[in-house]
Design an enzyme around this catalytic site. Structure first.
Site, PDB file in Angstrom:
ATOM      1  CE1 TYR A 106      46.752  21.181  76.367  1.00 31.12           C
ATOM      2  CE2 TYR A 106      48.810  21.844  77.109  1.00 31.12           C
ATOM      3  CZ  TYR A 106      47.593  21.250  76.390  1.00 31.12           C
ATOM      4  OH  TYR A 106      48.417  22.079  75.192  1.00 31.12           O
ATOM      5  CE  LYS A 229      55.168  41.664  63.192  1.00 34.98           C
ATOM      6  NZ  LYS A 229      54.921  42.468  63.432  1.00 34.98           N
ATOM      7  CD  GLU A 230      63.824  37.519  59.511  1.00 32.90           C
ATOM      8  OE1 GLU A 230      64.451  37.484  58.427  1.00 32.90           O
ATOM      9  OE2 GLU A 230      63.874  37.367  60.102  1.00 32.90           O
ATOM     10  CG  ASP A 259      48.752  23.599  63.325  1.00 31.64           C
ATOM     11  OD1 ASP A 259      50.091  22.585  63.407  1.00 31.64           O
ATOM     12  OD2 ASP A 259      47.738  23.464  64.220  1.00 31.64           O
ATOM     13  CG  ASP A 295      43.741  26.051  67.455  1.00 36.24           C
ATOM     14  OD1 ASP A 295      43.361  27.425  67.444  1.00 36.24           O
ATOM     15  OD2 ASP A 295      43.375  25.469  67.817  1.00 36.24           O
TER      16      ASP A 295
END
Lengths: 320, 320, 320, 320, 320, 320
Positions: A106, A229-230, A259, A295
């Site tokens: 960063y 995944k569920e 998001d 993203d």
């Protein structure tokens, strides 16, 4: 003054990725992209057909200009961005050594966005929104950022704007104890909370969906918890349940799925749909996002989601 | 313990340049290089055949590793580098709109190097050097950096190490008044001063070579002042004069010429040559450096300088 | 004169890889890297915290300069490199058609390094080393290279420097019969031999670990034989055994693992550790190297190895 | 068997140029092109509408394949290329430090083309040609290459094929004395000689156009001498004169102009035009080639030359 | 409904430029940008602080999406864009052989924008504008495009919207006679005309500024004519004069200067400034644009223009 | 006049692929390649050692030049190419979002090749061929293209040239009903038909190999039907059977396998081999092509096929 469907704010940064899959110490060519959880959500909501405003504090530099234009280019209102005359636009580098070994460097501390302060808020602007979207990243950036989040919540909460909160826990940015205290406090002041299962455990100390949700929904809130995944689990005073996720053929890039999920929830709520339907679309968007690099590049338009949902049987959840 | 010809210290940064000559807001591909006035001088001195030590405070990140390896790769002793666990390695972006419109965007404030502090100095290491080279950039970076410069001067000055000082005035980094006060003070404590004509005027308020030099040389110092194309002017208690520069066919990249000049001065002094000869070689190196892209890529080996000088008639100075 | 932990020598070359996974006849953009078994070992040993010297004969060209700086940049002593005034620095191109179809095109015959000759050896330099590391590539390059290897062995062997030999069989470079004869002879003169299982069979004609090792260890030698995923087998007069390898999540690039293994062995020996511990660390390094692109880019620092070993259960060997 | 207008032979190599104008020691990205004086001439002649055959000895590698396809792609007969099973296709790197400082690094010695030998010649193929084009580069490559040139001259000369010779003096490849001896000898055996002014002086020791030409044309030859910007001078038993060159707006890349000139001469001779007209077109092609990057990329089609000549007043010669 | 300062429409295309200055037949790597005269003007006007709407007909493809986002990113209203379900977004390739030899290859005929038709116009949208900006490119694209231009003029002209017309003569796109007839006719229906000197001659057959302007201003129009380095000439019923241009240090890229000039005129008019002042700012913008690569990348913000004008003496005009 | 083994014709286009796996709307760097089913077959046949002619109608632009040179570079006769003075060379962009989500954007409608017309055919040229190869793409491009296909069939069919037809169904280019009608008609006029299983079903309405083949072989034809991994099925009046495919280790790029299969069939027929052997080699080529990136880059030379076949056991078919 025109009303707006969603307002959100937070740091978007410039992301540099190496041209090759090499340790950065050995790479001399880089590509530039844009990244930011809140702007991802704003882009997602905009593509789903709603009006959105996003703002941050930008540096007076070409990277601030790049972020401003990129987000405005998505049809998002960026008119409330403010500028720091001192601090630069934040940036970061992503090192990918193997598919499972990704490291982040960063240049974000002391960035323009970390200078965001309550004075940067336009009260009328927030009040025009139906939903205020907030993440747990902003309060981790600096003291003044945290105060800004609280000030925004204060404005929205006392004036009937629904607050949607995604904890987005980042333990690299602050200490665990402080994170738990502040995020719990913000969750308490929000109306709709969108944690992952891990974040739910972190915030409540509980270990089952129901126990977590029961704690978080206290006071009439709604919790929608991502289960990987569920699929996702939702709960409020009236109802609860699991909505299974969609099968994903190939995970190209998992970043941004959460998001996209948030954008899907906001879109469903804006359409006044029943919760299971809201969550199902959010699951679908998560599944679509992981199939595309970047993203926000893979965030779908509303037609694409509907098409995908009608084509797919939702037997497996991928929204993470 | 082995003695060393020159020791220098100061921030080296990672430099990103766009792949095309475009405003950065529109460019998405970047190349990485290394830049730093003191490491340029160190590289120059090393190529001229002397032993050099350079140090800075680096970030614990791949860019710190890149800088460390690049400078060590030039045969320079980097063993005294220290590391910041908090702050990242500094970096900057260069925007070239046209050959005359170049803009710089720094990610340098709060960098690891700006955390450099007197405790990072190894007193014995400095005492092993014949020359301590210092620039006016380091004291502009932070309070602790300034203290470090003063501490190094203190060590060297009181133990017979000759201090060579290049003012390298950077008004973007600090206020004019403070810069004048501190740089004059450091000049006062140095033995050999290498200003440009502009810097000489800035430090003394005088407007002629002789007047500037007379003020700066007080107390037995030597001043060697860069005059651009005209060459350089030297003065000490015993002698003064102008050494004309070399004719340059094509200025490919003017950056780094001043650092090459400094390296040439140090090399000549280490060879115990008379001043006019010392300055002539420094002029030659400046002329060679501007003919090659990059800050340090064009710094010549000693054979190349000698060859160039024997080939060229020095009618025009380019050392800038 | 300062002693040195390890000295090694041999050809490092410039490696060009195409920008895309295409047959080279159709590719017009290339990236440059550095490659060389002995310099890989030197880099590995240096990162593990020991002093190393490496040398070769380089061309007087920018690629020789690149190799020299790259290796010196790793903190390795390169002061004994010699130069050919006639022959260029060797290079090669790597064509990757698919993950299993990689082809190599050499510009190595008649290279500067192939001109290496016994006169290039600095006897005192070798005698200062605790370990002399030699590979079976160098004697395959040319007659004078072979003589140089023998001369180095002669110097080391008669003066108490331990000779570590990695056969590194390259049948593209010489005839099978000659390879077997020379490599067996060198193995015979070495103290520690680091073959792969295939190389062990090639050298001895035997087909079991024990039989191979029994032949190779004659005369008081130690053999450490790489077994791929299974780990490694060690044997000397006193002990023998298999040390299982570490589980690898994703093999990004298998090249360089054997060199990392050798570096690990040398480091363990320098630390005077028991053989099983020595081999275990070497296995760990091999496992780490295959997880990163590049021949030497993934060689770990000592902290990284220790961390990896404490995290991993060594149930499977990947060091190849 | 079909007759052919021109046959030529000689080494074409792969050329690598850095992506940026940087010393090669610091550049890690390269572009690939093709280069070769004889293939340039062949391409030029082919674009001007004639049938051409070119051959060399190529390596059995992707670069040989690339050269073969590139030249065949220009409509040139490459059927007589032979292959070396041992040696690779030659290559070289071009370092451009500034527009006036260009350095070349060859990987050409021991290349496949340097293995060319008289046995590689197809006598019938040469006899089918109206013109045999030869350069002074080939005899400089190796002894067997020189023998091949002599063998080709023998075949052509004794059977009525006109021999056109471009000295193309390369003092990097052989000793001055040997070069003078061999090139003079070849010139003696040729029918048409295309030297530059410098080459004319080198071969004859004379210093004026007329004196040079008088020596070279002995025995009924024709000499056409390139004079740079001034144009070209021609002389044979019957006539002589200067044909002024064409004005060039911008010299983008001077390489290849001489080869374009040769192609123009061959084309004019094939059209049975008077010498001044032949030379004028050759001048025009030289002027066109320097306005385009690359050795052969700017070679014009016949329509382009005619158009250019009708548009331009030939006041200045640029064919170099 | 909100009023808008300027509305413009016309084709924006995707522009591909080769990575190197090479004939396209030999180049295999390309960069993508955006280009379009009307969107350049819109961007210029937006940066100068006014509200602008731009529209075109786009293809339903990623390039249409790219153009839409790029222009929206500049703060321009793109809500009136329409889409073709059949035709793709137009694109073109730029080949630069030397600075004076630039060639364009269009994939524009039958593009989505060429399908633009009167039905795509939103009458209310045009009526909300103070100025309608039109170029002579659009009527050259197709019959339906021409009808659309006439329809827009009809709407604007009969409702008090001022029509600003830039002839932008492109003889590659249509026949000279038709171009003269249509452009003269459109000029006749416009209020402000912005020709270059050449275009003025083409439209009127006159050869002096005054004679051209006298013909074009008939019926109460204003003409502002670009004179290249000399500046610009303006004339209407009340006044006329020349406003000298600004000195330009280095012409990096001349494309887009005329569009910047138009944007400057529109901005000045919107500020109700006197004509000489209006023209002076337009000259300044033209001078700034040529100093930056790209068609729209160098368009300045209002602060930058004011700063530049206060710094510069306007002795020479570069606005073209 | 020389006879030729195979003649084929059809559109080859320029293909642009993004530098990264990103949605094209976000990618600004592209690589150029060549693509075309018929030229793939021509290249395949040429590499297998036969003489081939290919032609198309090209644009008078650098991309037409690129295609012409690329195909000529493979040793293919391109002398019958014609040029459009109006229309450009077709091109397309490939967007790869994930390995299973590849999207194509054409600039092909109104291309030069779509202007191909019967007048472009050289009757004598076709009559010199042993085989005329035709695909179902060409008749889908335009009315004049379809007429050209019929005219070529007429020439070949009435003069003893064997017609080999690959349906290559592209439902994006025309309507299903028209495609079925025209392709069935062409199949009827051909001698050898090379459909995939899906195409066989589409053309006949049948669902088993035998039923499809029985319908298609009516009138003494031969059908060779690609069955994907299973291999291929062949049938004519005398015999039928399945030839199993070869096992493929890694499918790098499936495009071009069908064209390689066709090339293999043509080569086998030219060698007068029995059908099972012909099909086996075609299967092998398909298996080799999928192991290399690019449409034609992986097409093997005859030695490579033979080597591959002798090495592999054909237990699984990959020819698709």
């Amino acid at each position: 003054m025109k009303s707006m469907d969603v307002v959100t704010f937070g740091e978007s940064m410039v992301l540099f990725t190496p041209a090759r899959m090499l340790p950065l110490a050995y790479e001399n060519q880089y590509y530039r992209q844009m990244a930011g959880a809140e702007s991802n959500v704003a882009i997602g909501v905009s593509r789903l057909g709603h009006s959105v405003g996003w703002f941050s504090k930008l540096g007076r530099d070409p990277f601030g200009e790049f972020i401003y234009k990129s987000i405005q280019g998505e049809g998002i209102d960026v008119s409330r961005c403010t500028y720091s005359e001192e601090a630069p636009t934040g940036l970061f580098f992503k090192e990918k050594r193997s598919s499972g070994d990704v490291r982040i460097y960063y240049y974000r501390r002391h960035s323009a966005a970390s200078m965001l302060q309550p004075e940067d808020l336009d009260e009328d602007y927030i009040l025009r929104a139906k939903y205020l979207h907030i993440t747990g990243i902003t309060p981790a950036l600096s003291k003044s950022c945290r105060e800004t989040v609280y000030a925004a919540i204060e404005i929205a909460g006392s004036n009937g704007v629904t607050i949607v909160f995604d904890p987005n826990l980042r333990l690299k940015l602050w200490h665990e104890d402080e994170a738990r205290r502040v995020l719990s406090d913000i969750a308490q002041k929000s109306h709709i909370i969108l944690p992952g299962m891990d974040e739910g455990m972190f915030l409540t100390g509980e270990h089952t969906r129901e126990a977590i949700a029961t704690k978080l929904t206290k006071g009439g809130k709604t919790v929608i918890m991502k289960l990987g995944k569920e699929g996702a689990f939702y709960q409020n005073e009236d109802e609860n349940g699991v909505v299974p996720g969609f099968l994903v053929q190939e995970v190209v890039d998992p970043v941004g799925a959460g998001d996209g999920f948030s954008a899907g929830i906001l879109s469903g709520l804006l359409r006044d749909e029943p919760l299971p339907k809201v969550v199902r679309r959010a699951n679908a968007i998560g599944a679509l996002v992981v199939g595309v690099n970047g993203d926000s590049e893979g965030l779908p338009k509303i037609e694409e989601v509907e098409q995908f949902m009608s084509r797919s049987s939702s037997t497996q959840d991928v929204s993470r």
